[in-house]
Enzyme design. Structure first.
Site, PDB file in Angstrom:
ATOM      1  N   HIS A 250       0.825  -1.199   0.000  1.00 37.97           N
ATOM      2  CA  HIS A 250       0.000   0.000   0.000  1.00 37.97           C
ATOM      3  C   HIS A 250       0.862   1.253   0.000  1.00 37.97           C
ATOM      4  O   HIS A 250       2.059   1.185   0.301  1.00 37.97           O
ATOM      5  CB  HIS A 250      -0.879   0.028   1.271  1.00 37.97           C
ATOM      6  CG  HIS A 250      -2.015  -0.947   1.240  1.00 37.97           C
ATOM      7  ND1 HIS A 250      -2.377  -1.680   2.346  1.00 37.97           N
ATOM      8  CD2 HIS A 250      -2.871  -1.301   0.255  1.00 37.97           C
ATOM      9  CE1 HIS A 250      -3.422  -2.445   2.039  1.00 37.97           C
ATOM     10  NE2 HIS A 250      -3.728  -2.238   0.774  1.00 37.97           N
TER      11      HIS A 250
ATOM     12  N   CYS B  44      -3.089   0.108  10.021  1.00 34.45           N
ATOM     13  CA  CYS B  44      -4.042  -0.835   9.447  1.00 34.45           C
ATOM     14  C   CYS B  44      -5.105  -1.302  10.443  1.00 34.45           C
ATOM     15  O   CYS B  44      -6.180  -1.724  10.050  1.00 34.45           O
ATOM     16  CB  CYS B  44      -3.316  -2.077   8.922  1.00 34.45           C
ATOM     17  SG  CYS B  44      -2.215  -1.715   7.561  1.00 34.45           S
TER      18      CYS B  44
END
Lengths: 1032, 282
Positions: free
Chosen positions: B170, B271
C-alpha cells in the site's frame, strides 16, 4: 549596443530602459511641432498638478514611488508590456499626449459633441464628481488662456515629475471634462473612448450581469475599449480593488472569454451581443488580505454562484456551512419567530443538489451564527471556501497523449492536470519555463528536476485553437498576476517574435495589494442583496440602469471624467498604481489601440530597426543617402526574412500535416536545443502585416526598397504632430490589420521566467580543418589572444566575450591582421552596411539550405539561431554548432568536421507521476526549420574556401535557458604577397527565451569590431533555425 | 464548526476488530512467514489498550470473523474524513466482506456513509493518505483509478492526487503522517520517489521525516485535547534505527507500539484502526 549615438540611444532607452526619458523626448518633439495644443495641455496639467497638491484627494500621493515610476514607464515606454502598472489615468494621459494629432483631426467633431453635451455634462459632473473637479475648472480655464505662452520645456517638467504626473493625470481627467465642456481647446484631453470615435460616435447599450444577478446597463461608444466598460461597472459597484475582477462575454461559440481591457469591445465580442458578466478573474488565495469588505462581498457573491452551480465542488457539510454563512451575511441573525424559515431557505440556491436535509443543516448552522456581522460572516465564508481544493481553479477541457479527456486547471500556484476528479499532475509556476500554444496544441516547457538533465515539454490538445489560445492567455495572466511583482515588460517587437504578444495588462496581486493598502476611504456602505438573488429566481433579474438623462450624456462623451473624478473614491481608484486595466494599449501589441498606444507600439517595433541601423552606422560617416540606403537595405532584408516563412511553406506544411495527423497530444520530449522556433514563424508573419502599415503613413517608407522601418520611425517621431491627420487615417488600417492578426494567431508563447542564458561554446571548423572545442571559463576577455601570424595548426584558445543573452550564431571574419585593439572602425561598419544592402536583394532565406549556407567558409558574420533536431540532422552536418543538442551547462562539445549528432533522448519525468512506463512513441521528435541570411560585404576577398585555418577559441557559457557558443576560427592566407588573416567567428545562441536577433547581430558585429578594430567585417550570415513541431 | 481541515489529528473514536484464528494461516501476505497467533492477539490487545486507556478514545471493537482472515486490518474497509465515511471496495476479493461490519459500525456513529458500489473500482484504505489538507491515493495492486475517483467524489472539499505505488502493498506501507504537514517516509527508492511525486502534486508544503525502514514509516499521529501531539510508532526492537529517528521528535508524546506479528501479514500500525472525530456539534 551601448555605444550607439544620439538617436539610437534615445530609442533604445525608450524601448528598454527609462520610460521617462523617451517620454520626454517624445513630448518635446510633440511640443515643438504642435505647440499650441501641447502647450495648452501642459499648462493645464501643471495647473492641475498644483491643484492636486493642495486639494488632491487621490490615492496617488500615497503611492510608493516605485509604483508611480512604473506608471510613468508604462505610459511612455514603447514597449507595451508594462500595462499592469498603468492606471486609467495614465492611459488618459498617454492618449492625450501621444495621440494629440488625432485629436486635431477630429477636433471639430469632438468639439461639437462636447458642446452639445457640455451643459448636461457640467451639471452631471457637478453632481456626480467630487468637488475637486469643480474646483479645477475655473483654474484651468485661466490656464488655457495663458497656455500659449508656455514653453515645451515646461511640459517636459511636468511630464518628468512622475508623482506629479500621476496626480496631474487624476485631475486631468476632471479638468478635461470641464475644459471640454467650456472650451474647444480642451479637447486635447481625450478619453480613450474619444480617441477611438470617429465621425459619428455610435452608442451601444451594454448589459452587464453583476454578481448579485442584477443587470447593469450602460451605454458606451461603439469603439470603446474593454476597460471603459469595466470601469463603468466598477464605479457602479463602488469597487476599488478591482484588479481581481474582469468582464466576460460569450464568443460566437458560446465560450466564456475575458474581455481584454486594452482592446475595443466591438472587436472582441464579434457579434452584436453586447452582453457581459462581471466576474472574479483572480481568486485571491487569502481573501482576508483584501482591504475592503465590499471586495470580499463581491468575492463571496462569485463564490456562492460557483458553489451553487457546482463549478466549485464541495461536500455536503461544506455546502451547509457556506450556506449558513450566506444567510447570516445577507439576512442577519436568525429570528426564532420567523415563520417557516425552511421555506425561505429553500428558495435560495446553495448547492447543485440541494435537498431538504441540506437545508435543515444550513438552518441549524445558521442559528449558530447569531451575533455575527455580515462582514464577519463573509469572512468566515471565504475562510472556508478558500480551502476548497478547486478554489480559484479555472478548468479547461483537454486531451492527453492518449486522447483521454483531462482537465487543465489554471490557478494561482500553477497548472493542474485532472483526470476526472483526480489530480494527476501539477506544474507549479516555478517549474514552468515556457507556455506556448500552436493551433490547438498547448505546451508547457518544464524546468528539469534535480535528477533530470533536460527540459521537457508537455503538450496537450485542446478542442480547437481558440481554446488553446484562451488557455494560454489565462495562464499568462494568472502567472503574471500571482507570481510577478510587476507585469512583465512588453515583448519586444523584434521581427522574430511570436504570434500573440498578449500579456497581462493589469496590476499584479502584489501591486494591487500595495495599492489597496493605501485606500483610505471610509468603508463604503453597500447593500447585501440576498433579496435580489431571491427575486432573480422568482421574478427575474432586477434591472439597474444608469442611463438617466444627465448620466447618459456624461457617459457617452466623457467616460474618462466620470472615472477619474466623479467621486473621491473613484479618483482614488484611478490613481492607484495598480490599475492595470487602464493601461490599455501598451501591452498587447496586437491590440487595436488608437493613438498613443499605437504610436508607441510602432515606435517600439521600429526601435529595433533604428537601433540596428545605428549600430551599423556608428562611427562611420556616410552620407545621409548612404545611411538611408543602408537602412533601406536592412529593412528590406528584414522584410524578406520575415516573408520567408510564407514563401517557404514546404517544411512547415509538412510538419503541420504531421502534427495534425498525430493523435497523441502529450509528448515527453527532450529538448536538446531550443524551442520557440515555431512561434517565431508566426511572429514573422505578423510582423509582415504590421510593418507595411507604417509605411503607409510615411511617405518615404512606402517604396519597398527604400523604406526602412527606422526611417519611418524617425519620421514619425519627428512628424507626429504635423501629420496627425495622416496618422489617424493610418490607424484604422493598422487596427484592422492588427486585430486580424491577433485573431489569426495560432500560436504564441510566454516565458514565466526571464531567460537565463546557457551557452555552449563550440569551435566549429571549416571543412577540412581541425576543430577543437574547449571549455573556457566564463571570464570574458574582450580580446582575442594570439595569433594571427601563426597559421599553425595548433588551436589556440581565444577567450572571447561571451554573449550570454543572445542565441544566435555570429560568424565574423575579419580580414587584415589580427590585432587586439579596441577601437571602433568606421570602415567596418560601412562594410557591414554595404553587405547588408547587397544581401538585401537576395536574402537567403531558405529553410533547408541554411545549414549549407553556414558552412560557407568565407568571411562573414553569421548570426544564427540554431536548433538541432533529430529530423533535420542530416542537414545540419555542415554545422558543427548545431550538433550540440545539449543545454547542459559547461558542456564541452567536440565537433569533428563531419559532425555526428547524437540524439539525446531523455524521457522526462513530468508525466511520470502517472505513467510508470513510457511508450516509445513518446520519444520526442523536434522538427527544425532553418533560415539563413547572409550579409556580405562588397567582396574584398571571396575565395576563402578551403584555406586552412586555426581554431582560435571555443567558449561555452551555459546558463539556464540560453546557450551561447562562440567559435573563432582564424585563417591565414597569403594573397598577393600580403598576409591576410581571416577570422571566422561563429556564435550559436540557443535558448527558449525570445531573442532579439537584431540586437544579437548588432552586438556580435560590434564585439567583433572591438576585438579586431583593424579588421573589417566582410560577411554576416544569419542562420535561424526554428523548431517546427514536435511529434510523437 | 465543520471548518475545513480543522483539527487534523483530532479523534474521539476508533474502530478496531478482533483477530480471527484464520489469520495465522489464511491471511494474505507477501512473504511466507509463520504468524504466532497468540502473539498477534496480544499485540492487538496492547494496541487497543493504548487507544482506549492511554489515549482515552472511545473504541468500537468489532468481533473477528473467521471467514475473513484479514478482518483485523479495518483501515482498508473504510476511509473516514470529517463526518463522511467511504466504505471501500477492497482490492483483494477475499476481503470484500469486511466492509459489512464496518459499515454498520460507522452508521451507528452517525457518519454519512458513502459506498463504493462500482464493480470496476477497488480501493484499500491503506492506500489513502490524508494529510489534513488533501488526499493522496496510491495506485497499487489493491487500488485503482476508479476507486480513487470515487474517493474524490466522496470528499469533494479536498484535492485527491494519485501516486503510483511501485513497490510494497500500500501507499502507507512506506509513509504516513507524523504531524500536521509532516510526512514520515521510508528511505527506499520507491518511497522517496513517491514522496517526490506527492510534493510535486501538492499546493502545500510538507516537511518530511525520513526513517531508514519503510515499514517503520507507518505510524499513527493524533492530536488529542489533553495529550497534544501523540505518535504511535514502531518499537526499537523491530526497527532500532528508525525508532531512534522517532525519538528525536521532542514535541510528540511517543508511544512505541509493537507490531512484530501483524507485520508478517503486511499489517502496519495504521491498518488496525479506523480513527474518527465525532464532535458534539455537526
Amino acid at each position: 549596443m551601448t555605444t550607439e549615438a544620439g538617436s539610437e540611444t534615445e530609442v533604445k532607452e525608450k524601448a528598454e530602459e527609462s520610460a521617462a526619458e523617451p517620454d520626454q523626448s517624445e513630448k518635446a518633439t510633440e511640443d515643438s511641432q504642435e505647440v499650441a495644443n501641447a502647450e495648452v495641455e501642459e499648462k493645464e496639467r501643471a495647473k492641475v498638478k498644483e491643484k492636486e497638491g493642495k486639494e488632491g484627494k487621490g490615492i496617488s500621493r500615497y503611492l510608493p514611488t516605485w509604483l508611480k515610476k512604473q506608471k510613468s514607464q508604462s505610459q511612455t515606454s514603447p514597449t507595451k508590456e508594462d500595462p499592469p502598472t498603468e492606471e486609467p489615468v495614465s492611459e488618459v494621459t498617454q492618449e492625450e499626449e501621444g495621440p494629440t494629432p488625432e485629436v486635431n483631426g477630429h477636433a471639430e467633431e469632438v468639439e461639437e459633441k462636447e458642446e452639445v453635451k457640455s451643459e448636461q455634462v457640467k451639471e452631471k459632473e457637478a453632481e456626480t464628481h467630487s468637488n475637486a473637479s469643480a474646483d479645477t475648472e475655473p483654474a484651468k480655464e485661466e490656464k488655457v488662456e495663458e497656455s500659449a505662452e508656455k514653453s515645451p520645456e515646461e511640459t517636459k517638467e511636468t511630464t518628468e515629475g512622475e508623482g506629479a504626473e500621476e496626480e496631474t493625470k487624476e485631475k486631468e481627467g476632471a479638468v478635461e471634462a470641464e475644459g471640454e465642456a467650456g472650451e474647444g481647446q480642451t479637447s486635447i484631453f481625450q478619453s480613450p473612448l474619444r480617441l477611438v470615435r470617429k465621425n459619428k460616435m455610435k452608442l451601444v447599450v451594454c448589459h452587464v450581469t453583476l454578481l448579485d444577478g442584477t443587470d447593469f446597463t450602460c451605454e458606451v461608444e461603439k469603439r470603446a475599449k474593454g476597460q471603459y466598460l469595466f470601469f463603468k461597472v466598477c464605479e457602479h459597484l463602488n469597487l476599488l480593488e478591482k484588479d481581481y475582477f474582469g468582464l466576460t462575454y460569450k464568443d460566437n461559440h458560446d465560450q466564456k472569454c475575458w474581455l481584454d481591457p486594452t482592446k475595443e469591445i466591438k472587436r472582441q465580442i464579434r457579434s452584436n451581443n453586447w452582453q457581459f458578466a462581471f466576474n472574479v478573474k483572480f481568486y485571491p488565495p487569502d481573501p482576508s488580505l483584501l482591504t475592503e469588505d465590499i471586495t470580499r462581498y463581491l468575492l463571496c457573491l462569485q463564490l456562492r454562484e460557483d458553489v451553487a452551480s457546482g463549478r466549485l465542488p464541495c461536500s455536503f457539510v461544506t455546502h451547509a456551512l457556506l450556506g449558513s454563512y450566506t444567510l447570516q451575511a445577507e439576512i442577519g441573525d436568525y429570528e426564532p419567530d420567523q415563520p417557516r424559515p425552511l421555506d425561505f431557505i429553500s428558495q435560495l440556491t446553495f448547492a447543485p443538489n440541494q435537498n431538504k436535509e441540506m437545508e435543515e443543516k444550513i438552518l441549524e448552522l445558521y442559528k449558530s451564527h447569531r451575533g455575527m456581522t455580515p462582514a464577519q460572516a463573509d469572512t468566515q465564508f471565504l475562510e472556508s471556501a478558500k480551502k476548497l481544493s478547486m478554489y480559484g481553479v479555472d478548468l479547461h477541457h483537454a486531451k492527453d497523449s492518449e486522447g483521454v479527456d483531462i482537465m487543465l486547471g489554471v490557478c494561482a500556484n500553477g497548472l493542474l492536470v485532472y483526470k476526472d476528479r483526480l489530480r494527476i499532475n501539477r506544474f507549479a509556476w516555478p517549474k514552468i519555463l515556457k507556455i506556448s500554444y500552436k493551433r490547438n496544441n498547448f505546451y508547457i516547457k518544464i524546468r528539469p528536476g534535480e535528477t533530470e538533465q533536460f527540459e521537457s515539454t508537455v503538450g496537450f490538445k485542446l478542442e480547437n485553437h481558440r481554446a488553446a489560445k484562451r488557455l494560454w492567455k489565462v495562464c499568462v495572466e494568472n502567472h503574471s498576476f500571482f507570481r510577478l511583482n510587476a507585469p512583465e515588460p512588453p515583448t519586444k517587437a523584434r521581427f522574430l517574435t511570436l504570434g500573440s504578444k498578449f500579456r497581462y495588462s493589469g496590476r499584479t496581486q502584489a501591486q494591487t495589494r500595495m495599492a489597496s493598502s493605501l485606500i483610505d476611504r471610509p468603508a463604503p456602505s453597500f447593500e447585501r442583496t440576498s433579496s435580489k438573488r431571491i427575486s432573480r429566481s422568482l421574478d427575474g433579474a432586477p434591472m439597474i440602469s444608469i442611463t438617466e438623462a444627465g448620466r447618459e450624456s456624461a457617459e457617452n462623451g466623457r467616460e474618462p471624467h466620470l472615472e477619474l473624478h466623479s467621486d473621491s473614491k473613484v479618483t482614488v481608484v484611478d490613481v492607484s498604481p495598480g490599475d492595470a486595466e487602464a493601461m490599455p494599449s501598451q501591452h498587447s501589441p496586437g491590440s487595436s489601440e488608437l493613438g498613443p498606444p499605437q504610436s508607441s507600439l510602432r515606435v517600439h517595433g521600429d526601435n529595433i530597426y533604428v537601433r540596428h541601423s545605428n549600430l551599423m552606422l556608428e562611427d562611420h560617416d556616410k552620407t545621409q543617402e548612404e545611411v538611408l540606403k543602408h537602412q533601406a537595405s536592412i529593412s528590406q532584408l528584414k522584410r524578406s526574412f520575415m516573408e520567408a516563412p510564407p514563401s517557404s511553406p514546404p517544411q512547415p506544411n509538412q510538419w503541420e500535416k504531421r502534427l495534425t495527423s498525430s493523435p497523441a497530444t502529450i509528448r515527453l520530449q527532450q529538448q536538446q536545443v531550443t524551442t520557440e522556433v515555431e512561434i517565431e514563424e508566426t511572429v514573422v508573419i505578423q510582423e509582415i502585416s504590421r510593418a507595411p502599415k507604417p509605411g503607409l503613413v510615411t511617405v518615404a517608407a512606402s517604396t519597398p526598397a527604400a523604406p526602412s522601418a527606422e526611417q519611418e520611425m524617425r519620421e514619425q517621431e519627428v512628424e507626429v504632430q504635423e501629420e496627425a491627420v495622416v496618422v489617424e487615417e493610418a490607424k484604422p488600417r493598422k487596427e484592422e490589420s492588427i486585430s486580424s492578426e491577433s485573431e489569426s494567431e495560432e500560436e504564441a508563447e510566454y516565458h514565466p521566467y526571464l531567460p537565463v542564458s546557457i551557452s555552449h561554446t563550440q569551435i566549429p571548423e571549416e571543412k577540412e580543418e581541425e576543430e577543437e572545442q574547449e571549455k573556457q571559463e566564463e571570464d570574458k576577455m574582450p580580446e582575442l589572444q594570439v595569433l594571427a601570424s601563426d597559421a599553425s595548426s595548433l588551436p589556440a584558445e581565444v577567450i572571447q566575450p561571451a554573449e550570454e543573452t543572445r542565441r544566435e550564431e555570429v560568424e565574423s571574419k575579419k580580414e587584415d591582421d589580427t590585432e587586439t585593439e579596441k577601437t571602433t572602425n568606421a570602415e567596418e561598419e560601412k562594410e557591414v552596411e554595404r553587405e547588408t544592402e547587397e544581401s538585401t536583394d537576395d536574402p537567403m532565406v531558405t529553410p533547408d539550405e541554411a545549414p549549407n549556407g553556414l558552412t560557407l567558409p568565407e568571411e562573414g558574420v553569421t548570426v544564427m539561431d540554431a536548433r538541432a533536431e533529430e529530423e533535420e540532422e542530416p542537414k545540419m552536418n555542415g554545422e558543427p554548432s548545431l550538433t550540440e543538442a545539449e543545454p547542459l551547462p559547461q558542456v564541452i562539445c567536440c565537433s569533428e568536421p563531419p559532425v555526428v549528432k547524437t540524439e539525446m533522448v531523455t524521457i522526462s519525468d513530468t508525466f511520470a507521476a502517472q505513467k510508470t512506463e513510457i511508450a516509445t512513441k513518446e520519444v520526442p521528435i523536434v522538427h527544425t526549420e532553418t533560415k539563413t541570411i547572409t550579409y556580405e560585404a562588397a567582396q574584398l576577398d571571396g575565395n576563402g574556401d578551403g584555406e586552412p585555418g586555426v581554431l582560435m577559441t571555443a567558449q561555452t557559457i551555459t546558463s539556464e535557458s540560453l546557450c551561447t557558443t562562440t567559435t573563432t576560427h582564424i585563417t591565414k592566407t597569403l594573397k598577393g604577397g600580403l598576409s591576410e588573416t581571416r577570422i571566422e567567428k561563429r556564435i550559436v545562441i540557443t535558448g527558449d527565451c525570445d531573442i532579439d536577433h537584431d540586437q544579437a547581430l548588432a552586438q556580435a558585429i560590434k564585439e567583433a569590431k572591438e576585438q579586431h578594430p583593424d579588421m573589417s567585417v566582410t560577411r554576416v550570415v544569419v542562420h535561424k533555425e526554428t523548431e517546427l513541431a514536435e511529434e510523437d | 464548526m465543520a471548518g475545513l481541515m480543522a483539527g487534523f489529528g483530532h479523534y474521539t473514536h476508533a474502530v478496531v476488530r478482533g483477530i480471527p484464528v484464520s489469520l495465522a494461516k489464511e491471511a494474505l501476505r507477501s512473504s511466507q512467514t509463520e504468524v504466532d497467533l497468540a502473539k498477534a492477539v496480544k499485540e492487538q490487545e496492547a494496541y487497543v489498550e493504548v487507544l482506549r486507556t492511554r489515549l482515552g478514545l472511545e473504541v468500537v471493537e468489532l468481533p473477528a470473523d473467521e471467514s475473513l482472515p484479514d478482518c483485523v486490518f479495518v483501515e482498508d474497509a473504510a476511509v473516514v474524513c470529517g463526518d463522511t465515511a467511504l466504505i471501500t471496495r477492497p482490492g483483494a476479493e477475499s476481503r470484500r466482506g469486511e466492509t459489512e461490519a464496518m459499515k454498520g459500525a460507522l452508521k451507528d456513529l452517525n457518519l454519512n456513509i458513502v459506498e463504493m458500489t462500482d464493480e470496476n473500482a477497488t480501493l484499500d484504505g491503506g492506500d489513502v493518505l490524508f494529510t489534513g489538507r488533501e488526499f493522496f491515493v496510491g495506485l497499487s495492486k489493491r487500488t485503482n483509478q476508479r476507486g480513487a475517483e470515487i474517493l474524490a467524489d466522496a470528499f469533494k472539499d479536498y484535492a485527491v492526487s494519485t501516486v503510483p505505488v511501485l513497490e510494497g502493498l500500500h501507499l502507507k506501507s512506506f509513509c504516513s503522517m507524523g504531524g500536521p504537514g509532516l510526512i514520515v517516509i521510508g528511505s527506499s527508492e520507491p518511497a522517496q520517489k513517491a514522496l517526490k511525486i506527492m510534493q510535486q502534486m501538492s499546493d502545500h508544503r510538507y516537511d518530511k521525516l525520513t526513517v531508514p525502514d519503510d515499514l517503520a514509516a507507518n505510524c499513527i499521529y493524533m492530536n488529542l485535547p489533553s495529550k497534544g501531539h501523540v505518535l504511535l510508532h514502531c518499537t526499537a526492537e523491530e526497527f532500532p534505527e528508525s525508532a531512534k529517528v522517532f525519538e528525536k521528535l521532542k514535541d510528540h508524546m511517543l508511544i512505541p507500539t509493537s507490531n512484530l506479528e501483524k507485520v508478517k501479514v503486511d499489517g502496519a500500525l495504521t491498518c488496525c484502526s479506523v480513527l474518527i472525530n465525532k464532535k458534539a456539534n455537526i
